[in-house]
Design an enzyme around this catalytic site. Structure first.
Site, PDB file in Angstrom:
ATOM      1  N   CYS A 112      27.309 -10.457  31.268  1.00 13.33           N
ATOM      2  CA  CYS A 112      28.124 -11.468  31.935  1.00 13.33           C
ATOM      3  C   CYS A 112      29.595 -11.360  31.505  1.00 13.33           C
ATOM      4  O   CYS A 112      30.308 -10.483  31.967  1.00 13.33           O
ATOM      5  CB  CYS A 112      27.545 -12.863  31.691  1.00 13.33           C
ATOM      6  N   HIS A 220      22.050 -12.400  33.315  1.00 15.02           N
ATOM      7  CA  HIS A 220      21.676 -12.731  31.939  1.00 15.02           C
ATOM      8  C   HIS A 220      20.263 -12.236  31.607  1.00 15.02           C
ATOM      9  O   HIS A 220      19.313 -13.020  31.544  1.00 15.02           O
ATOM     10  CB  HIS A 220      21.771 -14.247  31.713  1.00 15.02           C
ATOM     11  N   GLU A 222      19.116 -11.449  28.819  1.00 19.42           N
ATOM     12  CA  GLU A 222      18.644 -11.942  27.516  1.00 19.42           C
ATOM     13  C   GLU A 222      17.743 -13.166  27.636  1.00 19.42           C
ATOM     14  O   GLU A 222      16.961 -13.467  26.729  1.00 19.42           O
ATOM     15  CB  GLU A 222      19.844 -12.265  26.605  1.00 19.42           C
TER      16      GLU A 222
END
Length: 251
Positions: A112, A220, A222
């Protein structure tokens, strides 16, 4: 000890004090999916920890997402409106280290804001508010929704053929979440697009001329990476590169 991945911190204030911090979700994804030890690098205002020192203490670097926007002056745009959340210390530390680390072959993953930092550090520009551009989606999350909804699948990305992302995920398109306001406008020299959204927003980039593993994505991965096949593959590929770098450095 497992290979080490450095993360340059965000800065924020709580009461009269400044804090250096990194979101837990990045740390957990690195531990669970990349099998590495994360360390936090403070975004110092004086005598910052430079690229050479980072390479001495770590085997790779993760440029995370964050709630702040990159200062518009960093890419030649007019000053942001009053009240926009910026983090000049993070900008100073990330943008100064990134080119040297990239050209050294140091394994690098951007997420990001990290994608935006890669683009700006190498001479590209951003849309400060991509949702204000005709024909573009609103890529921001609904802050009133539960966090699982905010980080849930939101739109698809189309993967460019013969790129590193395609080699990692083995798919031509897949769904991603979307939690950002800024986006790439002019692609930096040397960067290659790895994926697009349907509205033409650049969703992933790499620098194929750099000697080491590098990839940056606008979404994202993660977020609960171990529950998502594409996200797991991205972190695993990064982890493999970090382990290989550590082994070569120790030989």
């Amino acid at each position: 000890m497992k290979p080490v991945v450095a993360i340059i911190c965000d800065t924020t204030h709580s009461g009269p004090h400044m804090y250096h911090q990194v979101g837990d979700k990045y740390i957990v994804a690195l531990r669970r999916c990349a099998d590495v030890t994360p360390i936090l690098i403070p975004a110092l205002s004086t005598d910052p920890i430079g690229a050479d020192d980072i390479m001495k203490i770590a085997d790779g670097i993760l440029y995370t997402g964050g709630y702040s926007n990159i200062q518009r002056s960093r890419y030649g745009d007019a000053e942001a409106p009053s009240g926009e959340h910026e983090d000049p210390l993070r900008d100073a530390n990330t943008l100064s280290t990134l080119p040297d680390l990239l050209q050294s072959g140091f394994p690098m993953l951007g997420i990001c804001r990290g994608l935006q930092e890669m683009n700006v550090a190498l001479g590209g520009t951003l849309y400060p508010r991509v949702h204000e551009i005709d024909g573009r989606f609103d890529h921001r999350e609904d802050k009133n929704a539960p966090v699982d909804v905010q980080y849930g699948p939101a739109h698809s990305v189309s993967v460019v053929k013969d790129g590193i992302l395609g080699a990692i995920v083995g798919e031509e398109d897949f769904m991603v979440n979307t939690v950002h306001g800024q986006a790439i406008k002019d692609l930096a020299p040397g960067l290659q697009v790895e994926a697009f959204a349907d509205d033409t927003t650049i969703e992933a980039v790499s620098c194929p001329e750099a000697p080491g593993f590098n990839l940056a994505v606008q979404w994202h991965p993660e977020w609960r990476a171990w529950e998502n096949e594409q996200s797991s593959k991205i972190f695993r590929a990064f982890g493999d590169a970090v382990h290989a770098h550590n082994k070569a450095k120790s030989a």
